[in-house]
Scaffold this active site. Structure first.
Site, PDB file in Angstrom:
ATOM      1  N   LYS A 202       0.798  -1.174   0.044  1.00  0.00           N
ATOM      2  CA  LYS A 202      -0.025   0.104  -0.063  1.00  0.00           C
ATOM      3  C   LYS A 202       0.815   1.453  -0.004  1.00  0.00           C
ATOM      4  CE  LYS A 202      -3.843  -2.175  -0.201  1.00  0.00           C
ATOM      5  NZ  LYS A 202      -3.749  -3.561   0.630  1.00  0.00           N
TER       6      LYS A 202
HETATM    7  C1  LIG Z   1      -9.972  -3.617  -1.076  1.00  0.00           C
HETATM    8  C2  LIG Z   1      -9.291  -4.186   0.164  1.00  0.00           C
HETATM    9  N1  LIG Z   1     -10.105  -4.386   1.071  1.00  0.00           N
HETATM   10  C3  LIG Z   1      -9.615  -5.161   2.329  1.00  0.00           C
HETATM   11  C4  LIG Z   1      -8.271  -5.394   2.513  1.00  0.00           C
HETATM   12  C5  LIG Z   1      -7.619  -6.207   3.547  1.00  0.00           C
HETATM   13  O1  LIG Z   1      -6.612  -5.286   4.017  1.00  0.00           O
HETATM   14  P1  LIG Z   1      -5.496  -5.927   4.919  1.00  0.00           P
HETATM   15  O2  LIG Z   1      -4.715  -6.882   3.953  1.00  0.00           O
HETATM   16  O3  LIG Z   1      -4.727  -4.719   5.523  1.00  0.00           O
HETATM   17  O4  LIG Z   1      -6.052  -6.842   6.067  1.00  0.00           O
HETATM   18  C6  LIG Z   1      -7.550  -5.369   1.168  1.00  0.00           C
HETATM   19  C7  LIG Z   1      -6.056  -5.769   1.143  1.00  0.00           C
HETATM   20  O5  LIG Z   1      -5.339  -5.789   0.273  1.00  0.00           O
HETATM   21  C8  LIG Z   1      -8.034  -4.692   0.025  1.00  0.00           C
HETATM   22  O6  LIG Z   1      -7.319  -4.558  -1.056  1.00  0.00           O
END
Ligand SMILES: Cc1ncc(COP(=O)(O)O)c(C=O)c1O
Length: 403
Positions: A202
């Protein structure tokens, strides 16, 4: 680099030399000495978790996105779960969301024993199509969960209108969109609840981590309790007040983000603007390179939007090609270009198919896009040579398979 004769070069998948000697991933973190030092400093301090760095990171983050409150979590997924809880989702409720996302978006609805209801996406941005959303609203709908796919904000004005009309909460999954702007507003200051992720690919990273922003003080309090076992105070507050007594007021989790990585997040946040400039520069280079290149459809940017470019998903014009997406994917990987696919539509996953009987064919725009999508490498640590390698490889491979 010459691209004039790329289509005549032998593909690496057919035994030719790859465009790059070393694999270029689709996303990667950048960590510098200041980051390392900030983490080390916390490791030598009193508080490894529930300490002062948590509040500092949250305050700096809220300020950056223009929100009243920011509450940190151990991941974007935990942050989504907390947002679904704060929005009051419960058994019997529905939340309308997009199939073109990571499964975590829809899963957070299931964590609350509510039902995710998918709506198809708009063909240009692959974000939720407001007309499709409107057609999925029922007496049980409690929330709308748009995703800012690839870092391009969803159609928040139209979604907000639908939400207002039906008295619904909007949870914006902005895990791709830290730093994006929509209609002059910063993502994080638009929806009732906005969710971010700090996974290493990110815009800024804490290893794992997430944040929810909101202007609603009641939501903020619920979010803080939810991430701390549902307890109404934190250990440091109690220590400072010389108290041992606490009350558990709701069923929460341990979703806390430790000080060790909040310090990392604070340092990373200082470079967010530079990271965005770089990502936007890469997007400009890609768009210029592919503008007139047959068979590549670059991502569309709507008027009034400044995307954050988490991903750079191109679509293949398969009518111009003698190969399908899978073959192109393999050929690009053989050139050492770390292309990826975002996303397998959520309703394709066996869990969703088995539990909800979802069928292929229900969401024609999302499904047609899925057959054609390929994400090119996009991260702020890419140099111009990396970007040129990607462009060269795409032209080489697609040139080879052009009809
Ligand atoms: C659109 C979206 N929502 C939620 C998430 C979940 O985030 P995390 O990996 O920090 O749990 C991601 C992860 O890449 C994502 O791309």
């Amino acid at each position: 680099m010459s691209t004039t004769s790329v289509s005549t070069q032998r593909l690496a998948i057919d035994g030719g030399s790859p465009v790059r000697a070393r694999f270029l991933p689709y996303g990667r973190q950048s960590v510098d000495e200041a980051d390392v030092q900030a983490v080390v400093n916390v490791l030598r301090s009193e508080w490894l978790t529930t300490g002062p760095k948590v509040g500092e990171f949250e305050e700096a983050f809220a300020l950056r996105v223009g929100a009243e409150h920011a509450v940190s979590f151990s991941s974007g997924t935990a942050a989504l779960h907390a947002a679904a809880f704060a929005a009051g989702l419960k058994s019997g409720d529905e939340a309308v969301t997009t199939p073109i996302t990571f499964a975590a978006t829809a899963n957070c609805v299931l964590y609350q024993r509510a039902t995710p209801v998918f709506a198809d996406v708009s063909p240009d941005t692959l974000n939720l199509d407001p007309e499709q959303v409107a057609s999925k609203i029922s007496a049980n709908t409690q929330a709308i969960l748009p995703v800012d796919y690839a870092g391009h904000p969803a159609d928040m004005a139209a979604i907000g209108e639908i939400a207002d009309k039906h008295g619904l909460i909007v949870i914006e999954d902005a895990c791709h969109a830290l730093g994006a702007e929509y209609g002059g507003k910063r993502v994080g200051s638009i929806a009732d609840l906005t969710v971010f992720s700090f996974h290493p690919v990110k815009h800024i990273t804490t290893g794992e981590g997430g944040m929810v922003t909101t202007d609603n003080a009641q939501f903020a309090e619920t979010l803080r309790r939810f991430r701390n076992h549902g307890i109404s105070s934190e250990a440091r507050q109690r220590q400072q007040a010389g108290q041992w007594h606490y009350e558990m007021v709701l069923l929460g989790f341990n979703y806390r983000l430790p000080d060790i990585v909040c310090a990392l997040g604070l340092e990373q946040l200082k470079r967010l603007d530079a990271n965005l400039v770089r990502r936007r520069g890469i997007a400009t280079m890609y768009a210029a390179a592919f503008r007139d290149f047959p068979a590549v459809i670059p991502p569309h940017v709507r008027a009034g939007v400044n995307p954050a470019w988490h991903l750079y998903p191109i679509r293949l014009d398969l009518s111009r090609l003698t190969a399908n997406r899978a073959q192109i994917f393999r050929a690009l990987r053989a050139e050492n270009i770390g292309v990826n696919v975002h996303y397998i539509p959520v309703h394709y996953h066996p869990y969703y198919r088995e539990r909800f009987g979802s069928k292929i064919g229900e969401f024609p725009v999302a499904e047609a896009a899925y057959e054609r999508l390929i994400s090119l490498p996009m991260f702020h640590g890419m140099n111009d040579g990396d970007v040129e390698d990607v462009i060269h490889a795409v032209k080489k491979v697609l040139g080879h398979y052009l009809k």
